[in-house]
Design a protein around this motif. Structure first.
Motif, PDB file in Angstrom:
ATOM      1  N   UNK A 279     -88.154   3.276 -13.225  1.00 24.38           N
ATOM      2  CA  UNK A 279     -89.897   3.894 -12.443  1.00 24.38           C
ATOM      3  C   UNK A 279     -90.072   4.432 -11.724  1.00 24.38           C
ATOM      4  N   UNK A 280     -90.188   3.254 -10.710  1.00 25.47           N
ATOM      5  CA  UNK A 280     -91.298   3.493  -9.719  1.00 25.47           C
ATOM      6  C   UNK A 280     -89.927   4.552  -9.198  1.00 25.47           C
ATOM      7  N   UNK A 281     -88.542   3.946  -8.737  1.00 28.96           N
ATOM      8  CA  UNK A 281     -88.276   5.311  -7.967  1.00 28.96           C
ATOM      9  C   UNK A 281     -88.574   7.185  -8.465  1.00 28.96           C
ATOM     10  N   UNK A 282     -88.185   7.443  -9.421  1.00 28.21           N
ATOM     11  CA  UNK A 282     -88.890   8.112 -10.202  1.00 28.21           C
ATOM     12  C   UNK A 282     -90.811   8.482  -9.360  1.00 28.21           C
ATOM     13  N   UNK A 283     -91.831   7.829  -9.787  1.00 25.95           N
ATOM     14  CA  UNK A 283     -92.563   7.550  -9.635  1.00 25.95           C
ATOM     15  C   UNK A 283     -92.778   8.158  -7.957  1.00 25.95           C
ATOM     16  N   UNK A 284     -91.526   7.902  -6.830  1.00 26.17           N
ATOM     17  CA  UNK A 284     -91.650   7.889  -5.118  1.00 26.17           C
ATOM     18  C   UNK A 284     -91.374   9.180  -5.506  1.00 26.17           C
ATOM     19  N   UNK A 285     -90.850   9.785  -6.300  1.00 26.30           N
ATOM     20  CA  UNK A 285     -89.863  10.691  -5.863  1.00 26.30           C
ATOM     21  C   UNK A 285     -90.945  12.024  -6.188  1.00 26.30           C
ATOM     22  N   UNK A 286     -91.615  11.693  -7.158  1.00 25.99           N
ATOM     23  CA  UNK A 286     -92.762  12.762  -7.741  1.00 25.99           C
ATOM     24  C   UNK A 286     -93.634  13.045  -6.805  1.00 25.99           C
ATOM     25  N   UNK A 287     -93.931  11.871  -6.046  1.00 26.90           N
ATOM     26  CA  UNK A 287     -95.235  12.001  -4.849  1.00 26.90           C
ATOM     27  C   UNK A 287     -94.458  12.923  -3.724  1.00 26.90           C
TER      28      UNK A 287
ATOM     29  N   UNK B 282     -95.520   0.302  -9.736  1.00 20.49           N
ATOM     30  CA  UNK B 282     -95.276   1.972  -9.716  1.00 20.49           C
ATOM     31  C   UNK B 282     -96.312   2.597  -8.682  1.00 20.49           C
ATOM     32  N   UNK B 283     -97.887   2.257  -8.819  1.00 21.05           N
ATOM     33  CA  UNK B 283     -98.896   3.018  -8.088  1.00 21.05           C
ATOM     34  C   UNK B 283     -98.338   2.923  -6.524  1.00 21.05           C
ATOM     35  N   UNK B 284     -97.739   1.648  -6.171  1.00 19.46           N
ATOM     36  CA  UNK B 284     -97.713   1.957  -4.767  1.00 19.46           C
ATOM     37  C   UNK B 284     -96.508   2.233  -4.527  1.00 19.46           C
ATOM     38  N   UNK B 285     -95.331   2.678  -5.383  1.00 21.38           N
ATOM     39  CA  UNK B 285     -93.984   3.395  -4.492  1.00 21.38           C
ATOM     40  C   UNK B 285     -94.625   5.259  -4.749  1.00 21.38           C
ATOM     41  N   UNK B 286     -95.514   5.405  -5.700  1.00 22.66           N
ATOM     42  CA  UNK B 286     -95.999   7.152  -5.439  1.00 22.66           C
ATOM     43  C   UNK B 286     -96.454   6.883  -4.113  1.00 22.66           C
ATOM     44  N   UNK B 287     -97.766   6.122  -3.753  1.00 19.84           N
ATOM     45  CA  UNK B 287     -97.812   5.476  -1.999  1.00 19.84           C
ATOM     46  C   UNK B 287     -96.968   5.997  -1.050  1.00 19.84           C
ATOM     47  N   UNK B 288     -96.026   5.343  -1.493  1.00 15.30           N
ATOM     48  CA  UNK B 288     -95.279   5.527  -0.195  1.00 15.30           C
ATOM     49  C   UNK B 288     -94.667   6.902  -0.491  1.00 15.30           C
TER      50      UNK B 288
ATOM     51  N   UNK C 100     -96.224   8.882   1.734  1.00 16.77           N
ATOM     52  CA  UNK C 100     -96.180   8.532   2.438  1.00 16.77           C
ATOM     53  C   UNK C 100     -95.138   9.012   3.584  1.00 16.77           C
ATOM     54  N   UNK C 101     -93.911   8.863   3.538  1.00 13.10           N
ATOM     55  CA  UNK C 101     -93.185   9.865   3.757  1.00 13.10           C
ATOM     56  C   UNK C 101     -92.876  10.712   3.332  1.00 13.10           C
ATOM     57  N   UNK C 102     -93.070  11.678   2.686  1.00 13.11           N
ATOM     58  CA  UNK C 102     -92.950  13.174   2.295  1.00 13.11           C
ATOM     59  C   UNK C 102     -93.136  14.112   3.784  1.00 13.11           C
ATOM     60  N   UNK C 103     -94.185  14.028   3.949  1.00 13.49           N
ATOM     61  CA  UNK C 103     -94.199  14.876   5.322  1.00 13.49           C
ATOM     62  C   UNK C 103     -93.183  15.393   6.366  1.00 13.49           C
ATOM     63  N   UNK C 104     -92.713  13.515   6.969  1.00 19.26           N
ATOM     64  CA  UNK C 104     -92.099  13.515   7.894  1.00 19.26           C
ATOM     65  C   UNK C 104     -91.042  13.517   7.831  1.00 19.26           C
TER      66      UNK C 104
ATOM     67  N   UNK D 291     -84.292  18.761  -3.614  1.00 18.63           N
ATOM     68  CA  UNK D 291     -84.569  19.089  -4.658  1.00 18.63           C
ATOM     69  C   UNK D 291     -83.383  18.413  -5.422  1.00 18.63           C
ATOM     70  N   UNK D 292     -82.579  17.878  -4.332  1.00 17.82           N
ATOM     71  CA  UNK D 292     -81.473  16.625  -5.166  1.00 17.82           C
ATOM     72  C   UNK D 292     -82.056  15.385  -5.448  1.00 17.82           C
ATOM     73  N   UNK D 293     -83.456  15.133  -4.473  1.00 21.80           N
ATOM     74  CA  UNK D 293     -83.856  13.455  -5.280  1.00 21.80           C
ATOM     75  C   UNK D 293     -84.190  13.695  -6.529  1.00 21.80           C
ATOM     76  N   UNK D 294     -84.348  14.818  -7.288  1.00 23.38           N
ATOM     77  CA  UNK D 294     -84.735  14.656  -8.757  1.00 23.38           C
ATOM     78  C   UNK D 294     -83.478  14.396  -9.304  1.00 23.38           C
ATOM     79  N   UNK D 295     -82.450  14.954  -9.453  1.00 20.59           N
ATOM     80  CA  UNK D 295     -81.018  14.249  -9.692  1.00 20.59           C
ATOM     81  C   UNK D 295     -80.660  13.283  -9.439  1.00 20.59           C
ATOM     82  N   UNK D 296     -81.118  12.538  -8.598  1.00 23.10           N
ATOM     83  CA  UNK D 296     -80.650  11.627  -8.005  1.00 23.10           C
ATOM     84  C   UNK D 296     -81.363   9.747  -8.777  1.00 23.10           C
TER      85      UNK D 296
END
Length: 397
Positions: free
Chosen positions: A14-22, A138-144, A147-151, A170-175
């Motif tokens: 679930x934390x991984x899914x939340x990180x992908x959402x952010x 879960x919330x921390x994973x979203x912050x991470x 944080x990594x998305x722009x770079x 896009x590939x991160x969603x199915x993964x």
């Protein structure tokens, strides 16, 4: 008490899914300059695409929450991850402005899935004494992820081109959806929501007040994240480097505060008092940062402390929502209150931008602090109601 092996597995998924959402939330903004040239449009048109995503999320979040309760959170979360991933793959295959609007609408719908589905799963799988910490991770994973998305996106765009960067996102969603295919989440059986009485019970005063609380938090965050740096430049002539350093301190310490907040949330039942106290202190520090002409290092320290306190309240905020959910309606309640994020995200930039255009940067900080004051009052009211309910239960026993 430590998480069990099964709980750790579920929390990781679930934390991984939340990180992908952010990550998906910040796919388009870092690519604005490149998309402007690729699509032949201006920043106004690109900004409108983000508005489309927010409107779709706000309009569908409550309905998606009800789907979570009816169909099961695992299925709905898988659908959201696949839909969000497909949005960016389609844009990479056919990069055009109309397709950007279509992709934004698709991702806006996918984004409506995450909070109701994630919190419903965590609430159903974690032991009561560990729910607060689960919410914090879960919330921390979203912050991470944010944080990594722009770079990540800029690096991928320069290495693979804009379409390649969009394919990667896009590939991160199915993964992230793959572990959900196994159906390995150890969900405890949950009561089915009532088909007739569900709507009146769902839209009660507590849920509506919490929706307002989420709007105020979003307004507060919107002011800091989007407008604090130019406001400092207008007030004190602070350089962009110094202003962004202070903002980075706020964001980084918010993530750290979330982790401590999970421990606090598991050790108290007075989540309203925790939310009110932490938010009040964070708002007072913001006023200091906005009205006192601080040197860069002191400003970064004050903003870091404010960020830590504002992050610390997040698990208690989520526990307030969980406590307000009738049996079998956790997804629906989280769906309703999460619309506050979208509404605040739409209203805040307009108001704060108007204040800066009128040469009132100090009022930007005052307005954000005013949102804090209202949020504190709401949290205290929720704590009063919760205490009254606990007292009634004790008296009944």
């Amino acid at each position: 008490m430590a998480f069990t092996r099964t709980e750790r597995g579920t929390l990781g998924v679930i934390a991984g899914a939340h990180a992908v959402s952010h990550i998906h939330l910040l796919v388009i903004p870092p690519l604005f300059p490149l998309l402007r040239d690729l699509l032949g449009v201006g920043f106004l048109e690109l900004g409108f695409a983000l508005t489309v995503a927010n409107i779709i999320s706000a309009a569908t979040q409550a309905a998606v929450g009800m789907m979570v309760d009816r169909l099961g959170p695992r299925r709905v979360l898988m659908a959201g991850l696949l839909l969000g991933g497909s949005a960016f793959v389609l844009l990479g295959l056919a990069p055009s402005y109309p397709m950007l609007l279509v992709a934004s609408a698709m991702y806006g719908l996918a984004n409506a899935v995450y909070h109701p589905a994630d919190y419903a799963i965590l609430g159903a799988t974690m032991a009561e004494e560990r729910v607060g910490r689960a919410f914090s991770f879960h919330t921390f994973a979203g912050y991470v992820g944010g944080a990594v998305s722009p770079a990540l996106m800029l690096g991928a765009a320069y290495a693979l081109g804009v379409p390649g960067a969009l394919f990667l996102a896009g590939a991160l969603g199915p993964l992230a959806a793959l572990p959900l295919l196994r159906g390995a989440l150890a969900e405890r059986p949950q009561p089915r929501p009532a088909r007739v009485a569900g709507a009146p019970r769902l839209l009660n005063g507590t849920v509506l007040a919490l929706t307002g609380f989420f709007i105020l938090i979003a307004l507060f965050n919107s002011g800091i994240q989007n407008f604090a740096v130019p406001a400092w430049a207008m007030l004190d002539g602070l350089s962009l480097a110094a202003g962004n350093t202070a903002l980075t301190a706020w964001l980084a310490m918010s993530a750290a505060g979330v982790l401590l907040g999970g421990v606090v949330a598991d050790r108290t039942r007075r989540h309203g008092l925790v939310a009110a106290g932490g938010f009040l202190a964070a708002g007072l520090l913001l006023l200091v940062a906005g009205f006192a002409a601080l040197p860069p290092v002191a400003l970064a320290l004050v903003m870091g402390a404010s960020g830590f306190l504002s992050g610390m309240i997040m698990p208690s905020r989520d526990m307030l929502v969980r406590a307000a959910a009738p049996p079998g309606q956790a997804g629906a309640v989280f769906g309703v209150v999460s619309t506050g994020f979208n509404l605040g995200g739409m209203i805040g930039p307009l108001g704060y931008g108007w204040l800066l255009d009128r040469g009132q940067p100090s009022m930007m900080f005052a307005a954000a602090a005013g949102c804090v004051g209202l949020a504190v009052a709401m949290a205290l009211w929720q704590e009063h109601r919760a205490s009254a309910r606990r007292g009634a239960l004790v008296a009944a026993e």
